[in-house]
Design an enzyme around this catalytic site. Structure first.
Site, PDB file in Angstrom:
ATOM      1  N   THR A  12       9.611 -18.610 -22.026  1.00 59.28           N
ATOM      2  CA  THR A  12      10.608 -18.795 -20.977  1.00 59.28           C
ATOM      3  C   THR A  12      10.057 -18.035 -19.785  1.00 59.28           C
ATOM      4  O   THR A  12       9.215 -17.166 -19.953  1.00 59.28           O
ATOM      5  CB  THR A  12      11.981 -18.227 -21.379  1.00 59.28           C
ATOM      6  OG1 THR A  12      11.846 -16.822 -21.514  1.00 59.28           O
ATOM      7  CG2 THR A  12      12.482 -18.837 -22.658  1.00 59.28           C
ATOM      8  N   TYR A  33       0.419 -26.688  -3.750  1.00 57.98           N
ATOM      9  CA  TYR A  33       1.514 -26.173  -4.577  1.00 57.98           C
ATOM     10  C   TYR A  33       2.787 -26.145  -3.735  1.00 57.98           C
ATOM     11  O   TYR A  33       2.975 -25.271  -2.904  1.00 57.98           O
ATOM     12  CB  TYR A  33       1.146 -24.766  -5.054  1.00 57.98           C
ATOM     13  CG  TYR A  33       1.883 -24.278  -6.281  1.00 57.98           C
ATOM     14  CD1 TYR A  33       3.152 -24.747  -6.610  1.00 57.98           C
ATOM     15  CD2 TYR A  33       1.303 -23.346  -7.126  1.00 57.98           C
ATOM     16  CE1 TYR A  33       3.806 -24.285  -7.739  1.00 57.98           C
ATOM     17  CE2 TYR A  33       1.953 -22.876  -8.252  1.00 57.98           C
ATOM     18  CZ  TYR A  33       3.207 -23.345  -8.545  1.00 57.98           C
ATOM     19  OH  TYR A  33       3.870 -22.887  -9.663  1.00 57.98           O
ATOM     20  N   LYS A  63       1.665 -30.344  -6.688  1.00 59.22           N
ATOM     21  CA  LYS A  63       2.548 -29.921  -7.782  1.00 59.22           C
ATOM     22  C   LYS A  63       3.831 -29.410  -7.165  1.00 59.22           C
ATOM     23  O   LYS A  63       3.788 -28.568  -6.258  1.00 59.22           O
ATOM     24  CB  LYS A  63       1.861 -28.811  -8.579  1.00 59.22           C
ATOM     25  CG  LYS A  63       2.788 -27.866  -9.328  1.00 59.22           C
ATOM     26  CD  LYS A  63       1.988 -26.941 -10.243  1.00 59.22           C
ATOM     27  CE  LYS A  63       2.804 -25.743 -10.697  1.00 59.22           C
ATOM     28  NZ  LYS A  63       2.081 -24.946 -11.707  1.00 59.22           N
ATOM     29  N   LYS A  74       7.106 -27.226  -7.649  1.00 59.62           N
ATOM     30  CA  LYS A  74       7.747 -26.243  -8.517  1.00 59.62           C
ATOM     31  C   LYS A  74       9.209 -26.604  -8.668  1.00 59.62           C
ATOM     32  O   LYS A  74       9.957 -26.668  -7.676  1.00 59.62           O
ATOM     33  CB  LYS A  74       7.589 -24.842  -7.896  1.00 59.62           C
ATOM     34  CG  LYS A  74       8.310 -23.725  -8.602  1.00 59.62           C
ATOM     35  CD  LYS A  74       7.988 -23.583 -10.082  1.00 59.62           C
ATOM     36  CE  LYS A  74       6.537 -23.255 -10.360  1.00 59.62           C
ATOM     37  NZ  LYS A  74       6.243 -22.999 -11.767  1.00 59.62           N
ATOM     38  N   ASP A  88       6.743 -28.993 -12.293  1.00 62.30           N
ATOM     39  CA  ASP A  88       6.773 -27.903 -13.270  1.00 62.30           C
ATOM     40  C   ASP A  88       8.113 -27.175 -13.207  1.00 62.30           C
ATOM     41  O   ASP A  88       8.302 -26.287 -12.377  1.00 62.30           O
ATOM     42  CB  ASP A  88       5.622 -26.920 -12.953  1.00 62.30           C
ATOM     43  CG  ASP A  88       5.654 -25.686 -13.837  1.00 62.30           C
ATOM     44  OD1 ASP A  88       6.358 -25.696 -14.854  1.00 62.30           O
ATOM     45  OD2 ASP A  88       4.952 -24.707 -13.497  1.00 62.30           O
ATOM     46  N   PRO A  89       9.067 -27.548 -14.095  1.00 59.65           N
ATOM     47  CA  PRO A  89      10.356 -26.838 -14.092  1.00 59.65           C
ATOM     48  C   PRO A  89      10.339 -25.578 -14.964  1.00 59.65           C
ATOM     49  O   PRO A  89      11.391 -24.996 -15.217  1.00 59.65           O
ATOM     50  CB  PRO A  89      11.303 -27.887 -14.660  1.00 59.65           C
ATOM     51  CG  PRO A  89      10.466 -28.691 -15.587  1.00 59.65           C
ATOM     52  CD  PRO A  89       9.050 -28.659 -15.074  1.00 59.65           C
ATOM     53  N   ASN A  90       9.178 -25.162 -15.422  1.00 62.30           N
ATOM     54  CA  ASN A  90       9.048 -23.948 -16.250  1.00 62.30           C
ATOM     55  C   ASN A  90       9.962 -23.952 -17.475  1.00 62.30           C
ATOM     56  O   ASN A  90      10.598 -22.932 -17.804  1.00 62.30           O
ATOM     57  CB  ASN A  90       9.272 -22.682 -15.415  1.00 62.30           C
ATOM     58  CG  ASN A  90       8.075 -22.347 -14.546  1.00 62.30           C
ATOM     59  OD1 ASN A  90       8.149 -22.443 -13.321  1.00 62.30           O
ATOM     60  ND2 ASN A  90       6.946 -22.014 -15.149  1.00 62.30           N
ATOM     61  N   GLU A 114       4.379 -30.563 -16.308  1.00 66.03           N
ATOM     62  CA  GLU A 114       4.023 -29.202 -16.764  1.00 66.03           C
ATOM     63  C   GLU A 114       5.260 -28.507 -17.340  1.00 66.03           C
ATOM     64  O   GLU A 114       6.301 -28.440 -16.676  1.00 66.03           O
ATOM     65  CB  GLU A 114       3.484 -28.441 -15.546  1.00 66.03           C
ATOM     66  CG  GLU A 114       2.943 -27.065 -15.869  1.00 66.03           C
ATOM     67  CD  GLU A 114       2.248 -26.466 -14.640  1.00 66.03           C
ATOM     68  OE1 GLU A 114       1.587 -27.217 -13.877  1.00 66.03           O
ATOM     69  OE2 GLU A 114       2.366 -25.256 -14.438  1.00 66.03           O
ATOM     70  N   GLU A 158      14.234 -24.475 -28.205  1.00 70.30           N
ATOM     71  CA  GLU A 158      15.668 -24.797 -28.338  1.00 70.30           C
ATOM     72  C   GLU A 158      16.022 -25.066 -29.792  1.00 70.30           C
ATOM     73  O   GLU A 158      15.154 -25.465 -30.579  1.00 70.30           O
ATOM     74  CB  GLU A 158      16.057 -25.986 -27.426  1.00 70.30           C
ATOM     75  CG  GLU A 158      15.688 -27.355 -27.912  1.00 70.30           C
ATOM     76  CD  GLU A 158      16.062 -28.470 -26.888  1.00 70.30           C
ATOM     77  OE1 GLU A 158      15.831 -28.306 -25.682  1.00 70.30           O
ATOM     78  OE2 GLU A 158      16.555 -29.509 -27.352  1.00 70.30           O
ATOM     79  N   ASN A 206       1.285 -23.520 -18.912  1.00 71.35           N
ATOM     80  CA  ASN A 206       0.794 -22.154 -18.786  1.00 71.35           C
ATOM     81  C   ASN A 206       1.755 -21.230 -19.536  1.00 71.35           C
ATOM     82  O   ASN A 206       1.698 -20.022 -19.425  1.00 71.35           O
ATOM     83  CB  ASN A 206       0.708 -21.710 -17.317  1.00 71.35           C
ATOM     84  CG  ASN A 206       2.047 -21.743 -16.601  1.00 71.35           C
ATOM     85  OD1 ASN A 206       2.476 -22.787 -16.131  1.00 71.35           O
ATOM     86  ND2 ASN A 206       2.729 -20.604 -16.526  1.00 71.35           N
ATOM     87  N   ASP A 236      -5.257 -19.473 -17.107  1.00 75.16           N
ATOM     88  CA  ASP A 236      -5.439 -18.531 -15.998  1.00 75.16           C
ATOM     89  C   ASP A 236      -6.379 -17.389 -16.429  1.00 75.16           C
ATOM     90  O   ASP A 236      -6.112 -16.705 -17.424  1.00 75.16           O
ATOM     91  CB  ASP A 236      -4.046 -17.973 -15.630  1.00 75.16           C
ATOM     92  CG  ASP A 236      -4.048 -17.122 -14.389  1.00 75.16           C
ATOM     93  OD1 ASP A 236      -5.085 -16.533 -14.056  1.00 75.16           O
ATOM     94  OD2 ASP A 236      -2.975 -17.021 -13.750  1.00 75.16           O
ATOM     95  N   HIS A 262      -3.533 -21.934 -14.062  1.00 78.91           N
ATOM     96  CA  HIS A 262      -2.245 -21.560 -13.475  1.00 78.91           C
ATOM     97  C   HIS A 262      -2.505 -20.496 -12.410  1.00 78.91           C
ATOM     98  O   HIS A 262      -3.568 -19.872 -12.397  1.00 78.91           O
ATOM     99  CB  HIS A 262      -1.405 -21.000 -14.628  1.00 78.91           C
ATOM    100  CG  HIS A 262      -0.389 -19.981 -14.270  1.00 78.91           C
ATOM    101  ND1 HIS A 262      -0.676 -18.627 -14.257  1.00 78.91           N
ATOM    102  CD2 HIS A 262       0.913 -20.110 -13.938  1.00 78.91           C
ATOM    103  CE1 HIS A 262       0.428 -17.976 -13.922  1.00 78.91           C
ATOM    104  NE2 HIS A 262       1.402 -18.850 -13.730  1.00 78.91           N
ATOM    105  N   ASN A 288      -0.455 -17.389  -9.639  1.00 72.09           N
ATOM    106  CA  ASN A 288       0.685 -16.670  -9.074  1.00 72.09           C
ATOM    107  C   ASN A 288       0.290 -16.311  -7.651  1.00 72.09           C
ATOM    108  O   ASN A 288      -0.858 -16.513  -7.275  1.00 72.09           O
ATOM    109  CB  ASN A 288       0.936 -15.378  -9.870  1.00 72.09           C
ATOM    110  CG  ASN A 288       1.889 -15.606 -11.033  1.00 72.09           C
ATOM    111  OD1 ASN A 288       1.513 -15.461 -12.182  1.00 72.09           O
ATOM    112  ND2 ASN A 288       3.113 -15.953 -10.744  1.00 72.09           N
TER     113      ASN A 288
HETATM  114  O1  GKR Z   1       5.093 -18.304  -8.070  1.00 72.54           O
HETATM  115  O2  GKR Z   1       7.148 -18.309  -8.714  1.00 72.54           O
HETATM  116  C1  GKR Z   1       5.987 -18.649  -8.858  1.00 72.54           C
HETATM  117  C2  GKR Z   1       5.604 -19.515 -10.032  1.00 72.54           C
HETATM  118  O3  GKR Z   1       6.738 -20.064 -10.620  1.00 72.54           O
HETATM  119  C3  GKR Z   1       4.849 -18.695 -11.031  1.00 72.54           C
HETATM  120  O4  GKR Z   1       5.532 -17.508 -11.329  1.00 72.54           O
HETATM  121  C4  GKR Z   1       4.618 -19.452 -12.298  1.00 72.54           C
HETATM  122  O5  GKR Z   1       4.143 -18.573 -13.268  1.00 72.54           O
HETATM  123  O6  GKR Z   1       3.163 -20.847 -10.966  1.00 72.54           O
HETATM  124  C5  GKR Z   1       3.590 -20.514 -12.197  1.00 72.54           C
HETATM  125  C6  GKR Z   1       3.725 -21.667 -13.135  1.00 72.54           C
HETATM  126  O7  GKR Z   1       3.003 -22.621 -12.983  1.00 72.54           O
HETATM  127  O8  GKR Z   1       4.498 -21.602 -14.084  1.00 72.54           O
HETATM  128 MG    MG Z   2       3.572 -23.648 -14.786  1.00 76.93          MG
END
Ligand code: GKR
Ligand code: MG
Length: 446
Positions: free
Chosen positions: A101, A151, A206, A208, A236-238, A261, A267, A290, A314, A340, A342
């Protein structure tokens, strides 16, 4: 002198830079981001550099490793890293979960401070041997430039806060002028992408996610694809979406998304690796991560379950050598490598260029946050992104030169900050009072 040069000094310098109010599942980026720099000198007069995530924990780890580095031979850099792994400071409370998460307090268990040392030592070794760093990695230099992606972030209105976000509205650079302002609608994200394409020439983007509802974010993706019919677009909704939601959102999106992504996470008692395998079975959509494979043990399970197609390994999580070991395995197995990122300065940009230059096969376009930091250079000669590609420095080692004045300025900014660890919940309080992180709820959905 016999053998390779001897390390005479190692310095750790924490630094900070400015950021926009970018939105993610974790909340909103604060006005500042932090990083740690490592500067290592040897007795032949060379200086090697490395950059890694910020925060006091990482800084403490790096400082505690100094006695294991100074006095050693540059050529024995793998033994130096081995000594750090055997005897160095370890993260306390690491339950091995990684970042299934996007709980950023867990990032410290995934980022390994010593990889900044690995980079600085490879920089020194490359300078000693007179070859660019990528020649010392994996199968050597495979390409002169590496493809990177644009990004895209939703950005909130900094004027809703009294926080010291930068105002670049008077900049003569259209992208710099735009990047600190609110961009939340589909049209604004398309304009963001357009402006980035004009400046950097990106072909891949991409978005976010994890900010608005999945339907809204997919509408943004569709608007992007309409504007860039030949562009490769992913989201990428993480891991914010449930399995059922992710499957339903991806229906009919095969010609719109090049891959997805981390669409879902753990869950109902199943790990994110199991859930992502089910997602792939149901959708046949290529999946990148990632989050679910951040170390070799996690990767073993992800590979056994066929949960992913693209591993964004990464170098700050895996090490330079580890990230490229992953690249080789993925290439041999018909899977794809990427990285990946940051928020980072240009030292990381140069490191990514070398690592990706050495990656065998056909890496996917690399993530980089540099577009949000561009202009806050710590190097005199930062590698450039042109036509969607990042140039690989061609001089020995990392092939770049630190600008110490800028470094000390960034260090002063760091020292002026009340706290140094990433906290994306802080700025959220201005948007939604008492906002708390929830790994299953997009940050603006409360
Ligand atoms: O920069 O907030 C951010 C990204 O959401 C980063 O924290 C993520 O770890 O870029 C990242 C990702 O691909 O999950
Ligand atoms: Mg990601």
């Amino acid at each position: 002198m016999t053998g390779t040069p001897i390390i005479t000094e190692m310095q750790v310098i924490p630094v900070a830079g400015y950021d926009s109010m970018e939105m993610t599942l974790s909340g909103a980026h604060a006005p500042y981001f932090t990083r740690n720099l490592v500067i290592i000198k040897d007795n032949s007069g060379h200086t090697g550099i490395g950059e890694i995530h910020g925060g006091e924990y990482t800084e403490e780890c790096l400082n505690s490793y100094i006695p294991l580095v100074v006095g050693q031979e540059v050529g024995k850099y793998r033994s130096i890293l081995g000594a750090i792994h055997r005897g160095g400071k370890k993260a306390e409370g690491d339950d091995g979960e990684g970042i299934q998460t996007l709980d950023i307090s867990k990032l410290k268990f995934v980022v390994r401070a010593e990889w900044a040392i690995e980079c600085a030592l490879l920089d020194l070794l490359g300078q000693h041997l007179g070859v660019p760093m990528c020649e010392l990695l994996a199968e050597g230099k495979q390409r002169n430039q590496v493809e990177v992606l644009g990004y895209l972030f939703y950005v909130s209105d900094r004027n809703k806060t009294d926080l010291p976000y930068l105002d670049e509205s008077t900049s003569s650079d259209p992208w710099f002028k735009m990047r600190r302002n609110a961009m939340l609608s589909h049209e604004q994200i398309v304009e963001e992408a357009q402006c980035l394409q004009e400046k950097y020439g990106f072909r891949c983007f991409k978005l976010k996610g994890g900010v608005f509802s999945g339907e809204y974010e997919m509408d943004t993706v569709r608007a992007l694809k309409k504007h860039f019919p030949d562009g490769r677009i992913n989201i990428d909704p993480n891991g914010a979406w449930s399995l059922a939601e992710a499957i339903s959102l991806c229906k009919g999106m095969h010609n719109t998304l090049s891959y997805i992504e981390d669409p879902c996470g753990p869950e109902a008692g199943f790990s994110s690796r199991e859930i992502m395998a089910e997602f792939k079975n149901a959708t046949n959509m290529p999946v990148a991560t990632n989050m679910i494979a951040t170390n070799w043990r996690q990767f073993y399970h992800a590979a056994a379950l066929k949960s992913v197609d693209i591993v964004l390994a990464d170098p700050h999580f895996w090490g330079l050598e580890g990230s490229l070991r992953m690249a080789s395995i993925l290439n041999d197995w018909g899977l794809t490598w990427g990285s990946h990122s940051n928020n980072h300065f240009d030292i990381t940009l140069a490191t990514f260029a070398h690592v990706a230059a050495a990656a065998p096969g056909h890496p996917t376009a690399l993530d980089t946050h540099w577009i949000w930091q561009d202009g806050q250079n710590l190097l005199k000669d930062a590698p450039q992104i042109k036509n969607g590609y990042l140039e690989v420095p061609n001089r020995p080692g990392l092939g770049v030169t630190l600008d110490m004045e800028r470094v000390m300025e960034a260090n002063r900014l760091y020292n002026s900050m009340p706290s140094h660890d990433r906290d994306d919940a802080m700025a959220m309080q201005y948007l939604i009072p008492n906002w708390k992180y929830d790994s299953k709820k997009p940050c603006l959905v409360r």
